[in-house]
Design a protein around this motif. Structure first.
Motif, PDB file in Angstrom:
ATOM      1  N   PHE A 107      -0.672  -3.130  -0.817  1.00  0.00           N
ATOM      2  CA  PHE A 107      -0.514  -1.748  -1.258  1.00  0.00           C
ATOM      3  C   PHE A 107      -0.137  -1.733  -2.735  1.00  0.00           C
ATOM      4  O   PHE A 107       0.464  -0.798  -3.232  1.00  0.00           O
ATOM      5  CB  PHE A 107       0.562  -1.043  -0.436  1.00  0.00           C
ATOM      6  N   PRO A 123      -5.571   2.352  -0.109  1.00  0.00           N
ATOM      7  CA  PRO A 123      -6.319   2.345   1.137  1.00  0.00           C
ATOM      8  C   PRO A 123      -6.131   3.572   2.013  1.00  0.00           C
ATOM      9  O   PRO A 123      -6.764   3.680   3.041  1.00  0.00           O
ATOM     10  CB  PRO A 123      -5.761   1.097   1.844  1.00  0.00           C
ATOM     11  N   GLY A 124      -5.267   4.508   1.643  1.00  0.00           N
ATOM     12  CA  GLY A 124      -5.107   5.679   2.493  1.00  0.00           C
ATOM     13  C   GLY A 124      -3.859   6.445   2.151  1.00  0.00           C
ATOM     14  O   GLY A 124      -3.179   6.162   1.167  1.00  0.00           O
ATOM     15  N   ASP A 126      -0.963   6.423   3.301  1.00  0.00           N
ATOM     16  CA  ASP A 126       0.299   5.694   3.346  1.00  0.00           C
ATOM     17  C   ASP A 126       0.491   4.778   2.148  1.00  0.00           C
ATOM     18  O   ASP A 126       1.423   3.985   2.102  1.00  0.00           O
ATOM     19  CB  ASP A 126       0.363   4.847   4.632  1.00  0.00           C
ATOM     20  N   TYR A 127      -0.398   4.865   1.183  1.00  0.00           N
ATOM     21  CA  TYR A 127      -0.310   4.007   0.004  1.00  0.00           C
ATOM     22  C   TYR A 127       0.986   4.279  -0.772  1.00  0.00           C
ATOM     23  O   TYR A 127       1.340   5.426  -1.028  1.00  0.00           O
ATOM     24  CB  TYR A 127      -1.517   4.269  -0.895  1.00  0.00           C
ATOM     25  N   LEU A 159      -6.690  -5.159   0.571  1.00  0.00           N
ATOM     26  CA  LEU A 159      -7.051  -3.943   1.309  1.00  0.00           C
ATOM     27  C   LEU A 159      -7.791  -2.913   0.462  1.00  0.00           C
ATOM     28  O   LEU A 159      -8.000  -1.791   0.914  1.00  0.00           O
ATOM     29  CB  LEU A 159      -5.791  -3.316   1.928  1.00  0.00           C
ATOM     30  N   TYR A 197      -3.593  -6.238   9.466  1.00  0.00           N
ATOM     31  CA  TYR A 197      -4.219  -5.134   8.740  1.00  0.00           C
ATOM     32  C   TYR A 197      -4.508  -3.921   9.638  1.00  0.00           C
ATOM     33  O   TYR A 197      -4.387  -2.779   9.202  1.00  0.00           O
ATOM     34  CB  TYR A 197      -5.515  -5.605   8.071  1.00  0.00           C
ATOM     35  N   LEU A 200      -1.397  -1.945   9.882  1.00  0.00           N
ATOM     36  CA  LEU A 200      -1.011  -1.306   8.624  1.00  0.00           C
ATOM     37  C   LEU A 200      -1.901  -0.131   8.261  1.00  0.00           C
ATOM     38  O   LEU A 200      -1.412   0.893   7.756  1.00  0.00           O
ATOM     39  CB  LEU A 200      -1.045  -2.341   7.482  1.00  0.00           C
ATOM     40  N   THR A 201      -3.194  -0.260   8.486  1.00  0.00           N
ATOM     41  CA  THR A 201      -4.130   0.753   7.977  1.00  0.00           C
ATOM     42  C   THR A 201      -5.102   1.280   9.012  1.00  0.00           C
ATOM     43  O   THR A 201      -5.839   2.227   8.738  1.00  0.00           O
ATOM     44  CB  THR A 201      -4.956   0.170   6.813  1.00  0.00           C
ATOM     45  N   HIS A 203      -7.618  -0.467   9.988  1.00  0.00           N
ATOM     46  CA  HIS A 203      -8.896  -1.134   9.722  1.00  0.00           C
ATOM     47  C   HIS A 203      -8.673  -2.645   9.704  1.00  0.00           C
ATOM     48  O   HIS A 203      -7.907  -3.149   8.895  1.00  0.00           O
ATOM     49  CB  HIS A 203      -9.490  -0.680   8.392  1.00  0.00           C
TER      50      HIS A 203
END
Length: 523
Positions: A107, A123-124, A126-127, A159, A197, A200-201, A203
């Motif tokens: 991140f 990446p989204g 939550d970055y 990521l 991963y 976390l994301t 993906h």
């Protein structure tokens, strides 16, 4: 950029080995049972010798190395790294690698000062927008490592993904070009614990794709003159369960020969439920050995002889446990891990973390060294890379490298660090963990017979016992003299032929002087 203090060449050291059978004693008699009276336990005598003609393993000079977690970044800054005290503490553990990586690695975006808008993103939702790496902070990070005698390993964000799930290397390339313009000597990685991963994301990245991403990173490095021959490490997987081993196999098939060392990480306990009694369980200490074998099996299948590193080890996960993973008790896991890893052929181990905001660190948030720091410092000063086999009376046959015997008394032997000017080449260092609640006695025989021994006994300071956050060496408290000076580590000389008395729940080092061990006389 000037260093906060001078940058002399740092001390060197490293390595390890050996376990022996439960309560073996002179003449091959069976040991007294654990419920015997304390006096009877104290009378148990072990006869100890080592094989001094040749080492059974040789680790890296940087065997005991360090990790710094990106969670220490505050609003894009690493200003605390200019602390003279922190540099002094890091310099005491040199030479070593300093791996800049952790859960927030993926991140982390490099912030181009000239064009900040170009380098934001993630990446989204939550970055962590505040956890970007400013160019000035990269300067501080590199300067800290350089002044401390540490070689920086930087883990790039894995990521950043394209729509087809391949790695988007644009931000990494910006960081590489900036570092090259400064001629920073850095080694590289891509990502941290890729098996997590999906958590976390949402993906996942499989091993085959991660291998392709590493090939892409290698192709980025080669045209950059500064990094054309830079080392590359990975994939830094987690505990080798079934899904992790599948990811590692996929990675090894594609990129196993591309990396300079294959890496993984290990945490003994869930930090949310750990208890002090857990730190004394021999079965817990031995869980690492099984992990080593699993990793070695996969690596040797696809790249025989490839070096293996344990990148990231701590007593507990989830950021550690207050008054446990940062206490004297954690040292039993740490010292045994050093011995076990070296004896089973792991070239480098990186402690998570040198300094951070959790409780697995060597140095706390006020820059005070914790028990595991002093244990690491003793190891660096006294233990060399060459691992020697240990022989104990009553043990049938010769010890095998990597042999694990579940016992509360563990002995490892190495050539003494040849960088320690107080000891002549050919000296041998023993280090001993006593998890018994009674003292143990060891008589040195054979090669070690009738030699002068220097004792370095580490015990808790104060009344907190296993929970202590301060330690004493041979009865004297260990503390920094000032921000630029580490204390002198004074041994207690023991007369030649004296029996070693190992106190209960203690960790100790013994340098056997002037053995003239053939294995230790040359580099």
């Amino acid at each position: 950029m000037p260093c906060p203090g001078s940058c002399p060449r740092a001390l060197l050291a490293l390595a390890l080995l050996a376990h022996f059978s439960r309560g073996s004693q002179a003449g091959g008699r069976r040991a007294l049972p654990e419920n015997s009276p304390p006096g009877a336990q104290g009378r148990t005598l072990l006869l100890l010798d080592v094989s001094a003609k040749s080492p059974v393993r040789v680790t890296s000079e940087n065997f005991l190395s360090l990790q710094l977690d990106p969670s220490v970044i505050h609003d894009g800054w690493l200003d605390f790294l200019s602390s003279r005290r922190l540099v002094t503490l890091a310099r005491g553990l040199a030479p070593a690698f300093l791996r800049f990586a952790g859960k927030r690695t993926d991140f982390l975006h490099f912030h181009n000062v000239k064009n900040p808008a170009k380098s934001r993103g993630g990446p989204g939702p939550d970055y962590y927008l505040k956890n970007y790496e400013d160019a000035r902070s990269l300067d501080k990070l590199y300067n800290f490592a350089d002044c401390s005698g540490l070689h920086l390993i930087f883990a790039l964000n894995a990521l950043c993904r394209n729509p087809n799930n391949s790695w988007d290397s644009s931000n990494a390339l910006s960081l590489l070009k900036y570092s090259a313009s400064k001629k920073y000597n850095i080694s590289w990685e891509l990502g941290n614990e890729p098996n997590n991963y999906r958590t976390l994301t949402g993906h996942a990245v499989n091993g085959s794709q991660l291998g392709k991403d590493y090939l892409q990173l290698k192709s980025l490095l080669q045209p950059i003159r500064t990094y054309a021959r830079a080392s590359l490490y990975g994939p830094n997987t987690g505990r080798p369960r079934k899904n992790v081993l599948a990811l590692l196999e996929g990675f090894m098939k594609v990129a196993g020969r591309t990396v300079d060392a294959v890496t993984w990480q290990h945490y003994y306990l869930d930090g949310r439920v750990a208890k002090v009694t857990d730190f004394l369980r021999t079965r817990l200490l031995d869980t690492l050995s099984d992990q080593i074998r699993k990793i070695q099996k996969v690596v040797n299948t696809y790249a025989p002889g490839k070096k293996i590193w344990l990148e990231g080890i701590g007593a507990t996960s989830a950021g550690g446990t207050n008054n446990l993973s940062d206490s004297y008790a954690a040292g039993f896991l740490w010292l045994n891990a050093l011995g076990m890893l070296a004896s089973q052929g792991i070239e480098v181990v990186m402690r998570h973390s040198f300094f951070d905001h959790g409780h697995n660190h060597l140095v706390d948030q006020n820059f005070n060294p914790l028990p595991d720091y002093w244990l690491s410092l003793l190891y660096k000063r006294l233990v060399g890379p060459k691992v020697l086999a240990v022989h104990v009376a009553g043990l049938q046959g010769k010890p095998r490298p990597g042999r694990v015997i579940r016992d509360k008394l563990r002995i490892y032997a190495h050539c003494t660090s040849h960088h320690n000017q107080h000891y002549a080449r050919g000296s041998i260092t023993l280090y001993i963990i006593n998890l018994h609640r009674s003292r143990k006695k060891i008589k040195l025989v054979g090669t070690l017979r009738d030699k002068v021994v220097h004792q370095y006994l580490l015990q808790p300071e104060g009344t907190e016992g296993l929970h202590a956050r301060a330690v004493q060496l041979n009865g004297q408290p260990l503390a920094m003299a000032d921000d630029g000076t580490l204390p002198e580590l004074k041994p207690r000389p023991l007369r030649a032929g004296r029996t070693l008395v190992i106190p209960p729940l203690s960790m100790s080092f013994y340098v056997v002087k002037n053995v003239h061990a053939l294995a230790c006389r040359y580099r």
